[in-house]
Design a protein around this motif. Structure first.
Motif, short mmCIF file in Angstrom:
data_model
loop_
_atom_site.label_atom_id
_atom_site.label_comp_id
_atom_site.label_asym_id
_atom_site.label_seq_id
_atom_site.Cartn_x
_atom_site.Cartn_y
_atom_site.Cartn_z
N TYR A 76 -29.81 2.74 7.92
CA TYR A 76 -29.67 2.87 9.37
C TYR A 76 -31.07 3.10 9.94
N GLN A 123 -33.44 4.08 12.88
CA GLN A 123 -33.38 4.86 14.11
C GLN A 123 -34.51 4.50 15.08
N LYS A 124 -35.70 4.31 14.54
CA LYS A 124 -36.84 4.06 15.41
C LYS A 124 -37.92 3.32 14.63
N VAL A 165 -29.92 -9.53 9.64
CA VAL A 165 -29.81 -8.79 10.89
C VAL A 165 -31.25 -8.62 11.38
N LEU A 168 -33.83 -6.95 13.88
CA LEU A 168 -33.88 -5.72 14.68
C LEU A 168 -34.87 -5.80 15.83
N PHE A 177 -33.50 3.07 18.46
CA PHE A 177 -32.09 2.77 18.30
C PHE A 177 -31.22 4.02 18.34
N THR A 192 -28.30 7.97 15.82
CA THR A 192 -27.40 7.42 14.80
C THR A 192 -27.95 6.14 14.20
N GLY A 193 -28.87 5.48 14.88
CA GLY A 193 -29.51 4.29 14.37
C GLY A 193 -28.64 3.05 14.42
N THR A 194 -29.21 1.95 13.99
CA THR A 194 -28.49 0.69 13.91
C THR A 194 -28.43 0.28 12.44
N PRO A 195 -27.25 -0.12 11.96
CA PRO A 195 -27.10 -0.41 10.53
C PRO A 195 -27.64 -1.78 10.14
#
Length: 140
Positions: free
Chosen positions: A39, A41-42, A65, A67, A90, A93-96
């Motif tokens: 995940y 996050q940044k 994917v 980003l 992101f 929780t972030g992006t998976p």
């Protein structure tokens, strides 16, 4: 919730990378196993050497994917607001990424340089079989 909460609750995968002008495609973060998921996050980028190139942050899946993409100009611009640090946030929780896949930096060509900081964590994303503790041949 802050960024560290989920990093400490799961597995912290925060990383830093110095990208040299000769750097080509590289793996930024490697996932622990095919059952784990990253995940992001940044992503924070600071360009130090300008060259008309692009940097794409994506995962290692066959159909990745994607980003973030930055287009680096041929030369630094005069205005501070148009150069310096670039940040993709992101949230906590972030992006998976795709299950079991790594985070990659895809460089269009060598030439640009800079510093990359990624805030990320990893957690188990798929069910795995329980470990069998029964010894073979042991008395029951």
């Amino acid at each position: 919730m802050d960024y560290l909460h989920l990093q400490f609750q799961h597995t912290r995968k925060t990383t830093d990378l110095t990208v040299l002008a000769a750097t080509d495609d590289t793996t930024l973060i490697t996932v622990k196993s095919a059952n784990h998921q990253l995940y992001i996050q940044k992503i924070t980028i600071s360009i130090t050497t300008y060259s008309a190139k692009t940097w794409l942050f994506k995962d290692s899946a066959g159909t990745p994917v994607e980003l973030a993409l930055i287009s680096i100009p041929a030369a630094a611009v005069a205005l501070k607001s148009e150069s310096g640090t670039i940040e993709f946030d992101f949230g906590p929780t972030g992006t998976p990424l795709t299950l079991g896949k790594n985070l990659l930096l895809d460089v269009s060509a060598a030439g640009a340089a800079g510093r990359i900081h990624v805030e990320a964590y990893e957690k188990l994303g798929a069910a795995v079989a329980a470990f069998n503790t029964t010894l073979v041949g042991a008395n029951q």
